[in-house]
Design a protein around this motif. Structure first.
Motif, PDB file in Angstrom:
ATOM      1  N   ASP A 182       0.847  -1.170  -0.367  1.00 17.72           N
ATOM      2  CA  ASP A 182      -0.134  -0.163  -0.263  1.00 17.72           C
ATOM      3  C   ASP A 182       0.692   1.363   0.297  1.00 17.72           C
ATOM      4  O   ASP A 182       0.416   2.033  -0.654  1.00 17.72           O
ATOM      5  CB  ASP A 182      -0.821  -0.020   1.457  1.00 17.72           C
ATOM      6  N   MET A 183       1.569   1.196   1.039  1.00 16.18           N
ATOM      7  CA  MET A 183       2.763   2.363   0.722  1.00 16.18           C
ATOM      8  C   MET A 183       3.623   2.455  -0.464  1.00 16.18           C
ATOM      9  O   MET A 183       3.172   3.915  -1.184  1.00 16.18           O
ATOM     10  CB  MET A 183       4.074   1.973   1.991  1.00 16.18           C
ATOM     11  N   ASN A 184       4.101   1.506  -1.221  1.00 14.11           N
ATOM     12  CA  ASN A 184       4.339   1.893  -2.913  1.00 14.11           C
ATOM     13  C   ASN A 184       3.601   2.053  -3.663  1.00 14.11           C
ATOM     14  O   ASN A 184       4.011   2.861  -4.190  1.00 14.11           O
ATOM     15  CB  ASN A 184       5.306  -0.298  -3.518  1.00 14.11           C
ATOM     16  N   SER A 185       2.051   1.531  -3.382  1.00 18.08           N
ATOM     17  CA  SER A 185       1.483   2.308  -3.875  1.00 18.08           C
ATOM     18  C   SER A 185       1.345   3.286  -4.191  1.00 18.08           C
ATOM     19  O   SER A 185       0.679   4.316  -5.332  1.00 18.08           O
ATOM     20  CB  SER A 185      -0.070   1.020  -4.088  1.00 18.08           C
ATOM     21  N   THR A 186       1.196   4.414  -2.584  1.00 16.71           N
ATOM     22  CA  THR A 186       0.630   5.365  -2.394  1.00 16.71           C
ATOM     23  C   THR A 186       1.516   6.299  -3.331  1.00 16.71           C
ATOM     24  O   THR A 186       1.717   7.630  -4.005  1.00 16.71           O
ATOM     25  CB  THR A 186       0.885   6.154  -1.545  1.00 16.71           C
ATOM     26  N   LEU A 187       2.656   6.503  -2.805  1.00 15.28           N
ATOM     27  CA  LEU A 187       3.768   6.479  -2.578  1.00 15.28           C
ATOM     28  C   LEU A 187       4.241   6.502  -4.803  1.00 15.28           C
ATOM     29  O   LEU A 187       4.388   7.770  -5.574  1.00 15.28           O
ATOM     30  CB  LEU A 187       5.266   5.471  -2.367  1.00 15.28           C
ATOM     31  N   HIS A 188       3.941   5.903  -5.396  1.00 17.44           N
ATOM     32  CA  HIS A 188       4.439   5.496  -6.956  1.00 17.44           C
ATOM     33  C   HIS A 188       3.046   6.900  -7.456  1.00 17.44           C
ATOM     34  O   HIS A 188       3.019   7.359  -8.449  1.00 17.44           O
ATOM     35  CB  HIS A 188       3.595   3.916  -7.081  1.00 17.44           C
ATOM     36  N   ASP A 189       2.079   6.396  -6.802  1.00 18.16           N
ATOM     37  CA  ASP A 189       0.553   8.006  -7.204  1.00 18.16           C
ATOM     38  C   ASP A 189       0.298   9.717  -7.292  1.00 18.16           C
ATOM     39  O   ASP A 189       1.372  10.142  -8.470  1.00 18.16           O
ATOM     40  CB  ASP A 189      -0.697   7.381  -5.977  1.00 18.16           C
ATOM     41  N   HIS A 190       1.630   9.484  -6.325  1.00 15.61           N
ATOM     42  CA  HIS A 190       2.534  10.523  -5.578  1.00 15.61           C
ATOM     43  C   HIS A 190       3.372  11.036  -6.851  1.00 15.61           C
ATOM     44  O   HIS A 190       3.530  12.376  -7.748  1.00 15.61           O
ATOM     45  CB  HIS A 190       2.888  10.592  -4.644  1.00 15.61           C
ATOM     46  N   LEU A 191       4.195  10.406  -6.993  1.00 17.78           N
ATOM     47  CA  LEU A 191       5.627  10.329  -7.940  1.00 17.78           C
ATOM     48  C   LEU A 191       4.553  10.593  -9.193  1.00 17.78           C
ATOM     49  O   LEU A 191       5.120  12.035 -10.254  1.00 17.78           O
ATOM     50  CB  LEU A 191       6.444   9.083  -8.071  1.00 17.78           C
ATOM     51  N   LYS A 192       3.366  10.146  -9.753  1.00 19.03           N
ATOM     52  CA  LYS A 192       3.057  10.032 -11.131  1.00 19.03           C
ATOM     53  C   LYS A 192       2.183  11.857 -11.150  1.00 19.03           C
ATOM     54  O   LYS A 192       2.046  12.362 -11.956  1.00 19.03           O
ATOM     55  CB  LYS A 192       2.078   9.254 -11.591  1.00 19.03           C
ATOM     56  N   ARG A 193       1.685  11.737  -9.994  1.00 22.28           N
ATOM     57  CA  ARG A 193       0.899  13.532  -9.655  1.00 22.28           C
ATOM     58  C   ARG A 193       2.248  14.449  -9.935  1.00 22.28           C
ATOM     59  O   ARG A 193       1.693  15.942 -10.885  1.00 22.28           O
ATOM     60  CB  ARG A 193       0.203  13.357  -9.054  1.00 22.28           C
ATOM     61  N   LEU A 194       3.335  14.044  -9.232  1.00 19.40           N
ATOM     62  CA  LEU A 194       4.160  15.509  -9.800  1.00 19.40           C
ATOM     63  C   LEU A 194       4.710  15.331 -10.990  1.00 19.40           C
ATOM     64  O   LEU A 194       4.867  16.059 -11.221  1.00 19.40           O
ATOM     65  CB  LEU A 194       5.540  15.302  -8.249  1.00 19.40           C
ATOM     66  N   ASP A 195       4.533  14.140 -11.305  1.00 20.28           N
ATOM     67  CA  ASP A 195       5.353  14.029 -13.153  1.00 20.28           C
ATOM     68  C   ASP A 195       4.542  14.894 -14.097  1.00 20.28           C
ATOM     69  O   ASP A 195       4.444  15.289 -14.764  1.00 20.28           O
ATOM     70  CB  ASP A 195       5.824  12.631 -13.342  1.00 20.28           C
ATOM     71  N   GLY A 196       3.039  14.537 -13.690  1.00 19.52           N
ATOM     72  CA  GLY A 196       2.406  15.483 -14.552  1.00 19.52           C
ATOM     73  C   GLY A 196       2.122  16.715 -14.375  1.00 19.52           C
ATOM     74  O   GLY A 196       2.608  17.715 -15.469  1.00 19.52           O
ATOM     75  N   GLN A 197       2.463  16.963 -13.400  1.00 14.43           N
ATOM     76  CA  GLN A 197       2.574  18.585 -12.843  1.00 14.43           C
ATOM     77  C   GLN A 197       3.347  19.653 -13.571  1.00 14.43           C
ATOM     78  O   GLN A 197       3.675  20.568 -14.229  1.00 14.43           O
ATOM     79  CB  GLN A 197       2.199  19.099 -11.437  1.00 14.43           C
ATOM     80  N   LEU A 198       5.054  18.577 -13.295  1.00 14.07           N
ATOM     81  CA  LEU A 198       6.079  19.181 -13.428  1.00 14.07           C
ATOM     82  C   LEU A 198       6.479  19.306 -15.692  1.00 14.07           C
ATOM     83  O   LEU A 198       7.250  20.113 -16.498  1.00 14.07           O
ATOM     84  CB  LEU A 198       7.415  18.513 -13.077  1.00 14.07           C
ATOM     85  N   SER A 199       5.684  18.412 -15.616  1.00 11.64           N
ATOM     86  CA  SER A 199       5.224  18.711 -17.555  1.00 11.64           C
ATOM     87  C   SER A 199       4.890  19.430 -18.128  1.00 11.64           C
ATOM     88  O   SER A 199       4.978  19.804 -19.122  1.00 11.64           O
ATOM     89  CB  SER A 199       4.760  17.184 -17.989  1.00 11.64           C
TER      90      SER A 199
END
Length: 374
Positions: free
Chosen positions: A3-20
């Motif tokens: 669950d922790m890995n899933s949460t971290l993955h979602d957070h990184l994905k959202r941050l990558d979208g914002q940076l793009s």
């Protein structure tokens, strides 16, 4: 752990979208800047500098004798070459020589305040003694034509000298001096320092009028000052120079027991006294002359200079026997409660002063004609 890995993955994905999205926005702005720079470069390249005579730059250089001498080896350098360039530049509208005028309408720097009236120093009001009173007039008794009758007794049992006293009741009225001016509340709020400037101007106006009345008020009623020239004693001089006439008046007053300690003069008369020159020798200044920094005096008496005195007249005063009557000092008030002022958003600025003059002895004030022939 999953669950922790899933949460971290979602957070990184959202941050990558914002940076793009942010980088895409920056890229678009840079492209616009490049386009603007290119447009400026193209327009700059299309401008052909022209000489003042209309020729272009190659024509000017081809006709240059200095450049021709350099090419032929006749000289080691061309020296300065006047290209006569006239590149059109953006100028201010105020400096334009074209018709109609072209350019930027540059706003001038604004100085706050109102100008056009010289507020002269009112030194007479400071020089005279002031007495506060609580009514609209001051009454006092003074003697007329008093002469000391004291004498030696002619032996025992003989009559002694009798003093004659003729009393006179005198009333010095308080004069109300005032002036007002209307201004909108908006302009007083929007123009920095306007209210203060108007207050100073109106207050100075009533004080200047008070000084004029103290010197030359006509009196004759219960609301007007009777000034020095009306209350004082006319002195007839026997000498010609203006300064000596003042000195003779002072000496005569001293012989009668008075202590003259103030001279009031018009500026022109003070200049005539200060600039008087000897009629013989090297024509040096009789008095201190224009270079002296000393306080103005005539025969040791301080001088107050005021245009309220008629030119050609001097006033010599024993200040022990006169007083400015202070019923209300000069003050300034502002109100919107007059007439339709409140509805019209108008403020009335009022300056007012209540003042009088008491001359307890007319012989303490000598009025001298400085222009009469001797």
């Amino acid at each position: 752990m999953s669950d922790m890995n899933s949460t971290l993955h979602d957070h990184l994905k959202r941050l990558d979208g914002q940076l793009s999205e942010r980088f895409a926005d920056y890229d678009a702005k840079l492209r616009n800047i490049d386009a603007d720079l290119l447009d400026v470069q193209q327009k700059g390249a299309s401008i052909k500098p022209q000489a003042r005579n209309g020729s272009n730059l190659p024509q000017v250089l081809s006709k240059s004798q200095a450049l021709a001498d350099f090419k032929s080896g006749a000289s080691r350098g061309t020296g300065p070459i006047d290209l006569g360039l006239s590149i059109k530049a953006l100028t201010s509208l105020q400096g334009s020589t074209s018709s109609p005028q072209e350019g930027i309408d540059v706003q001038s720097q604004r100085e706050i305040g109102l100008y056009g009236h010289a507020m002269r120093p009112l030194t007479l009001l400071e020089a005279l003694p002031v007495r506060a009173i609580g009514s609209n007039a001051l009454s006092f008794t003074r003697m007329t034509d008093f002469s000391n009758a004291a004498d030696t007794q002619e032996g025992e049992a003989t009559s002694k000298a009798e003093q004659s006293i003729t009393p006179e009741l005198v009333t010095a009225p308080i004069e109300t001096i005032a002036v007002w001016h209307d201004a909108s509340r908006q302009v007083l709020d929007d123009e920095p320092g306007l209210a203060q400037t108007l207050s100073m101007l109106l207050q100075h106006g009533v004080q200047a009028k008070a000084e004029s009345q103290i010197i030359a008020g006509a009196g004759g009623n219960n609301f007007t000052i009777s000034g020095f020239t009306n209350e004082g004693t006319t002195f007839v001089p026997t000498v010609a120079p203006k300064a000596d006439r003042i000195g003779e008046s002072a000496a005569t007053m001293q012989a009668s027991g008075y202590q003259p300690d103030l001279v009031i003069l018009h500026p022109n008369d003070w200049f005539a006294i200060r600039s008087e020159r000897a009629v013989s020798g090297n024509e040096q200044y009789v008095g201190p002359g224009w270079a002296s920094a000393a306080e103005p005096t005539v025969y040791g008496m301080p001088v107050v200079v005021s245009p309220a005195v008629t030119a050609g007249t001097a006033i010599v005063v024993d200040r022990r026997l006169v007083a400015v009557l202070d019923r209300m000092d000069a003050r300034v008030e502002m109100s919107t409660e007059s007439g339709n002022n409140f509805k019209a958003n108008i403020a009335t600025i009022l300056a007012e002063m209540r003042v009088g003059l008491a001359v307890f002895d007319p012989k303490a004030v000598n009025v001298i004609d400085l222009s009469t022939s001797i």
